[in-house]
Design a protein around this motif. Structure first.
Motif, PDB file in Angstrom:
ATOM      1  N   ASP A   1     -10.675  17.799 -12.011  1.00 37.56           N
ATOM      2  CA  ASP A   1      -9.323  18.173 -11.588  1.00 37.56           C
ATOM      3  C   ASP A   1      -9.122  19.681 -11.650  1.00 37.56           C
ATOM      4  N   ARG A   2      -9.660  20.315 -12.680  1.00 34.56           N
ATOM      5  CA  ARG A   2      -9.492  21.765 -12.826  1.00 34.56           C
ATOM      6  C   ARG A   2     -10.213  22.542 -11.728  1.00 34.56           C
TER       7      ARG A   2
ATOM      8  N   SER B   1      -6.170  15.228 -17.533  1.00 33.24           N
ATOM      9  CA  SER B   1      -6.969  15.734 -16.422  1.00 33.24           C
ATOM     10  C   SER B   1      -8.392  15.968 -16.901  1.00 33.24           C
TER      11      SER B   1
ATOM     12  N   ARG C   1     -11.556   9.917 -14.310  1.00 30.55           N
ATOM     13  CA  ARG C   1     -10.364  10.359 -15.040  1.00 30.55           C
ATOM     14  C   ARG C   1      -9.824   9.220 -15.907  1.00 30.55           C
TER      15      ARG C   1
END
Length: 428
Positions: free
Chosen positions: A59-60, A55, A42
């Motif tokens: 992260d998603r 993000s 990230r």
């Protein structure tokens, strides 16, 4: 329509309702990818011109965490073979075991069940295709180190008269083109297409089984690959050749995150993470267009004890990992015979090497010590730390999207991931 599926979980009989069970399952293993890797990525991918840290696809997709230990007779830290066997079969075993239990008896894998059900099956990896993780889904052997035996089993072992794998993409010339046996020829004679140049994958005809080998062992590092991003190419090709009315099971492995971790090579690790991130971004779009597909990503373990920040300094500076023109391993190969190490090192690293940094480069007299010197320079500049050259026992992240992805939310054991996949396969 909801279907009730009963499965055994942690010694308790549980009944779970599965809605929208998947036709296609894509299992992804980020080998060695503990939580520090996704966090570091990230920051590596962050747009420094904005105030926020953006993000990422990881992260998603994040839905939970998983424990990774092997059978307790081998302690709390797993290797890739026992980890793959747990993820593929739901069975804890000893380190080094490929698709076998503690008694060295074969255990069924989710890939094998998918094949029995009439689905197509495949593997797309950046290691050799008979390495621990792909073998843990596709073969059975008492030792991960029996590479020739595992390669032979891909041809010799059948499920109801059919080859276990319809698509095999990765490295492995050393094991499939041997003096004692040429498995490439045997697969071709059995009707498989064979290709050894990734640039020509788009030219391969759909409809016939496919064997693609692109390296003696693993494929080149992402930093050294001429097309830069090779895992998305392998994944897209595998999916295209596996698509059919009955569905498919595909194992994808970002194998060399682990290899970078063993080498304590943060530059190679971030490039491998980027290769995986691009693959996931493509898969996100694929699931949008094919909502009957499940994608699950996790790691078998974490490697290297990567730490973001070191020596008591509260900062991490990934810029030093971004300007390299090739992998640190290849930089070491070029520097070792050079009489102009300072100039060449600065050119290949993308920054001017200091006098102190030059000293370690000048004194290096083997490829190993030169590689270590290059990695140490990047560690110091980025403020990266490592605790080991081996594996660690930390929990690893779990990511999932698509049909049935809600079943992977929360904390689980690695064996639970396999048990849920078995249930989803049987529910459709």
């Amino acid at each position: 329509m909801k279907q009730l599926v009963t499965y055994l979980l942690a010694g308790l009989c549980c009944t779970t309702a599965f809605a929208n069970t998947p036709k296609n399952i894509i299992m992804i293993v980020g080998d060695g990818m503990g939580p520090a890797y996704t966090t570091a990525y990230r920051m590596f991918a962050d747009n420094a011109s904005t105030p926020a840290v953006e993000s990422t696809v990881f992260d998603r997709m994040l839905v939970g965490m998983a424990s990774t230990h092997p059978d307790f007779s081998d302690g709390y830290v797993t290797d890739s073979a026992a980890g793959a066997t747990a993820l593929s079969s739901g069975v804890k075993t000893y380190n080094g075991a490929i698709g076998v239990d503690l008694d060295k008896k074969s255990v069924q894998t989710v890939l094998e069940l998918a094949k029995k059900q009439g689905r197509k099956t495949g593997i797309a990896v950046t290691s050799q295709i008979n390495h621990a993780t792909p073998a843990g889904f596709s073969a059975h052997n008492e030792s991960r180190h029996n590479y020739n035996e595992i390669a032979d089993s891909y041809f010799d072992n059948r499920i109801e008269g059919k080859f276990v794998l319809d698509v095999m993409l990765g490295g492995g010339w050393k094991y499939f083109k041997r003096e004692d046996r040429n498995l490439v020829n045997e697969f071709q004679q059995a009707g498989y297409q064979y290709i050894d140049d990734m640039a020509n994958l788009s030219k391969v005809k759909v409809g016939k089984p496919l064997l693609g080998l692109f390296g003696d062992k693993g494929v080149p590092w992402a930093l050294d690959f001429k097309h830069k991003n090779r895992l998305p190419i392998l994944a897209k090709t595998a999916v295209k050749h596996l698509e059919n009315d009955k569905g498919f099971f595909l194992l994808i492995e970002a194998s060399q995150i682990d290899w970078a971790g063993h080498a304590n090579d943060v530059a190679a690790a971030m490039a491998e993470m980027h290769d995986l991130a691009l693959t996931l971004q493509w898969l996100e779009n694929y699931v949008l267009k094919n909502p009957d597909t499940l994608v699950v990503l996790t790691a078998d373990h974490s490697t290297g004890g990567l730490t973001i920040g070191a020596r008591g300094v509260y900062d991490w500076v990934p810029d030093a990992t971004k300007a390299l023109k090739m992998s640190p391993e290849k930089i070491a190969q070029q520097l070792l015979p050079s009489k102009q190490r300072w100039t060449l090192a600065s050119e290949l690293l993308g920054f001017e090497v200091s006098q102190d940094e030059l000293q370690s480069i000048i004194t290096a007299d083997t490829h190993k010590t030169m590689h270590r010197a290059i990695c140490k320079i990047i560690d110091n500049r980025s403020n990266t730390g490592w605790t080991t050259s081996g594996h660690t026992g930390v929990d690893v992240p779990v990511f999932a999207i698509g049909a049935g992805s809600e079943n992977f939310i929360g904390h689980s054991d690695n064996t639970d991931i396999a048990k849920k996949m078995f249930a989803l396969l049987k529910a459709r």
